[in-house]
Design a protein around this motif. Structure first.
Motif, PDB file in Angstrom:
ATOM      1  N   UNK A  82      16.420  47.325  48.587  1.00  0.00           N
ATOM      2  CA  UNK A  82      16.872  47.319  49.672  1.00  0.00           C
ATOM      3  C   UNK A  82      17.488  47.861  49.562  1.00  0.00           C
ATOM      4  N   UNK A  83      18.689  48.978  50.640  1.00  0.00           N
ATOM      5  CA  UNK A  83      19.323  50.133  50.747  1.00  0.00           C
ATOM      6  C   UNK A  83      21.207  48.691  51.028  1.00  0.00           C
ATOM      7  N   UNK A  84      22.173  49.849  50.522  1.00  0.00           N
ATOM      8  CA  UNK A  84      23.262  49.253  50.182  1.00  0.00           C
ATOM      9  C   UNK A  84      23.301  48.572  51.481  1.00  0.00           C
ATOM     10  N   UNK A  85      23.850  49.258  52.660  1.00  0.00           N
ATOM     11  CA  UNK A  85      23.444  47.897  53.725  1.00  0.00           C
ATOM     12  C   UNK A  85      23.129  46.729  53.924  1.00  0.00           C
ATOM     13  N   UNK A  86      22.103  46.931  52.674  1.00  0.00           N
ATOM     14  CA  UNK A  86      21.197  45.084  52.604  1.00  0.00           C
ATOM     15  C   UNK A  86      22.595  44.383  51.743  1.00  0.00           C
ATOM     16  N   UNK A  87      23.515  44.608  51.707  1.00  0.00           N
ATOM     17  CA  UNK A  87      23.899  44.569  49.861  1.00  0.00           C
ATOM     18  C   UNK A  87      23.980  42.667  50.463  1.00  0.00           C
ATOM     19  N   UNK A  88      24.790  42.210  51.349  1.00  0.00           N
ATOM     20  CA  UNK A  88      24.718  40.953  52.057  1.00  0.00           C
ATOM     21  C   UNK A  88      23.936  39.929  51.947  1.00  0.00           C
ATOM     22  N   UNK A  89      22.905  40.524  52.681  1.00  0.00           N
ATOM     23  CA  UNK A  89      21.719  39.749  52.321  1.00  0.00           C
ATOM     24  C   UNK A  89      21.445  39.926  50.696  1.00  0.00           C
ATOM     25  N   UNK A  90      21.176  40.501  50.202  1.00  0.00           N
ATOM     26  CA  UNK A  90      21.106  40.330  48.552  1.00  0.00           C
ATOM     27  C   UNK A  90      21.937  38.669  47.889  1.00  0.00           C
ATOM     28  N   UNK A  91      22.965  39.341  48.761  1.00  0.00           N
ATOM     29  CA  UNK A  91      23.838  38.025  47.837  1.00  0.00           C
ATOM     30  C   UNK A  91      23.184  37.021  48.071  1.00  0.00           C
ATOM     31  N   UNK A  92      23.253  37.312  49.841  1.00  0.00           N
ATOM     32  CA  UNK A  92      22.723  35.114  50.215  1.00  0.00           C
ATOM     33  C   UNK A  92      21.529  34.781  49.366  1.00  0.00           C
TER      34      UNK A  92
END
Ligand code: ZN
Ligand code: ZN
Length: 366
Positions: free
Chosen positions: A341-351
């Motif tokens: 993913x790109x950095x902008x999706x980091x919160x999705x990755x945490x979830x």
């Protein structure tokens, strides 16, 4: 540069434009190419590790040296590097005692939220942003100590190198350095996650005969077997101890490697280890959690209870060794990488991580 900043616990990271200062004496500016999203990032972001805010998380990363500060001799601009999240000074008590992951200079830096001199290169000078373990890789650029840069071979992908920067080395080293698994041994790996599957692979590479993967999620059985486990056992099974004894000549395993950070799992790891066996605790428990074991039997058990961080050895040596095993096809790392993913999706990755996604999410920078 763009970076994901933690300004309040348990809130989404904020993508911000953050100023980054020039590297100082023996520091290096690195352009991050790939950074994994690790459970330690998640614990910090959820407020379980008592870190000072604001900070930029991210500690499992690889990139390209952009610029070097005065006195740097280890790397040059253009070098491809993986970053160590425990860069050690080489001169303190623990470095001399051959425990570089316990380095006093690094420890002081990590607690301060700064680099080795305990000051930050991130954010405006008046309101600095803290570094995270001398890496802070949820960002396009990072300033790190020279000692934290480890050159990687040209044919190793950045995402693989990043993975070796934390999860792989932690699991591999727990088995090879701290447990000291020998051919024919029996090993239980409690917790089949990013660290656990590498502990399983390292146990197989070390010649372990019986490798028990223990997890509360039966969906991980195939993953465990693909990485070298000989058996998969359900962590919450009432008969777990008896089952393990049944598979190990009635004794228990020679070594248990605990990778969950849950005190209950640590007690299980202790219980399924044979007398005079080794119990290696790798998982990071939340602040305030305590580990209790039956005291009465402890002296007679002769068990060794060992804390293991970053593989417990010499991270630079182990990272280099693991990358070589990857190149020769003996450590299997590509399949461990899931979404890119790109950095902008980091919160999705945490979830996703919280929801128990099996493969590592990798943030990549074009
Ligand atoms: Zn990590
Ligand atoms: Zn040191």
């Amino acid at each position: 540069m763009k970076a994901a900043v933690l300004r309040a616990f348990d809130q989404d990271l904020l993508i911000e434009d953050v100023a980054i200062a020039d590297p100082r004496e023996r520091e290096v500016l690195v352009r991050i190419m790939a950074t994994g999203v690790c459970s330690s990032d998640l614990s910090t972001i959820r407020g379980k590790t008592a870190s000072a805010l604001p900070l930029i998380p991210g500690h499992e990363a690889a990139g390209v040296v952009e610029r070097v500060g005065p006195g740097v001799s280890k790397v040059r601009p253009g070098d491809r590097v993986v970053l160590s999240w425990a860069p050690n000074c080489g001169h303190c008590f623990y470095c001399h005692e051959s425990h570089p992951t316990l380095c006093d200079v690094y420890g002081g830096a990590a607690v301060s939220g700064g680099l080795w001199d305990q000051t930050s290169r991130l954010g405006p000078a008046s309101t600095p942003i803290n570094h995270y373990s001398c890496v802070s890789s949820f960002a396009e650029l990072a300033v790190v100590p020279e000692a934290g840069c480890i050159i990687i071979p040209p044919d190793v992908p950045f995402a693989v190198a990043a993975l070796v920067g934390c999860a792989v080395t932690t699991g591999f080293g727990a088995v090879v350095n701290d447990a000291g698994v020998r051919p024919g041994d029996s090993v239980a790996v409690v917790g089949v996650g990013g660290v656990g599957i590498n502990a399983i692979q390292a146990a197989a590479l070390s010649g372990a005969e019986t490798i028990l993967a223990v997890d509360s999620n039966p969906d991980k059985a195939d993953l465990a077997r693909q990485n070298g486990a000989t058996h998969f056992l359900h962590a919450l099974d009432d008969g777990l101890i008896d089952t393990v004894r049944g598979l190990t000549g009635g004794r228990g395993v020679d070594h248990a490697i605990e990778c969950t950070g849950r005190p209950m799992a640590m007690r299980n790891a202790y219980a399924i280890t044979r007398p005079a066996g080794s119990v290696v605790i790798v998982g990071i428990a939340p602040v305030g959690a305590e580990l209790s074991i039956p005291a009465i039997g402890f002296p007679g058990s002769k068990k060794r209870l060992i804390g293991s961080i970053y593989g417990g050895g010499v991270p630079e040596r182990d990272i280099t060794r693991i990358l070589s095993l990857y190149q020769s096809g003996r450590m299997h790392l590509d399949a461990q990488i899931g979404a890119r993913i790109g950095l902008g999706q980091v919160n999705d990755a945490l979830r996703w991580l919280e929801q128990g996604v099996l493969a590592r999410t990798m943030i990549e920078f074009a």
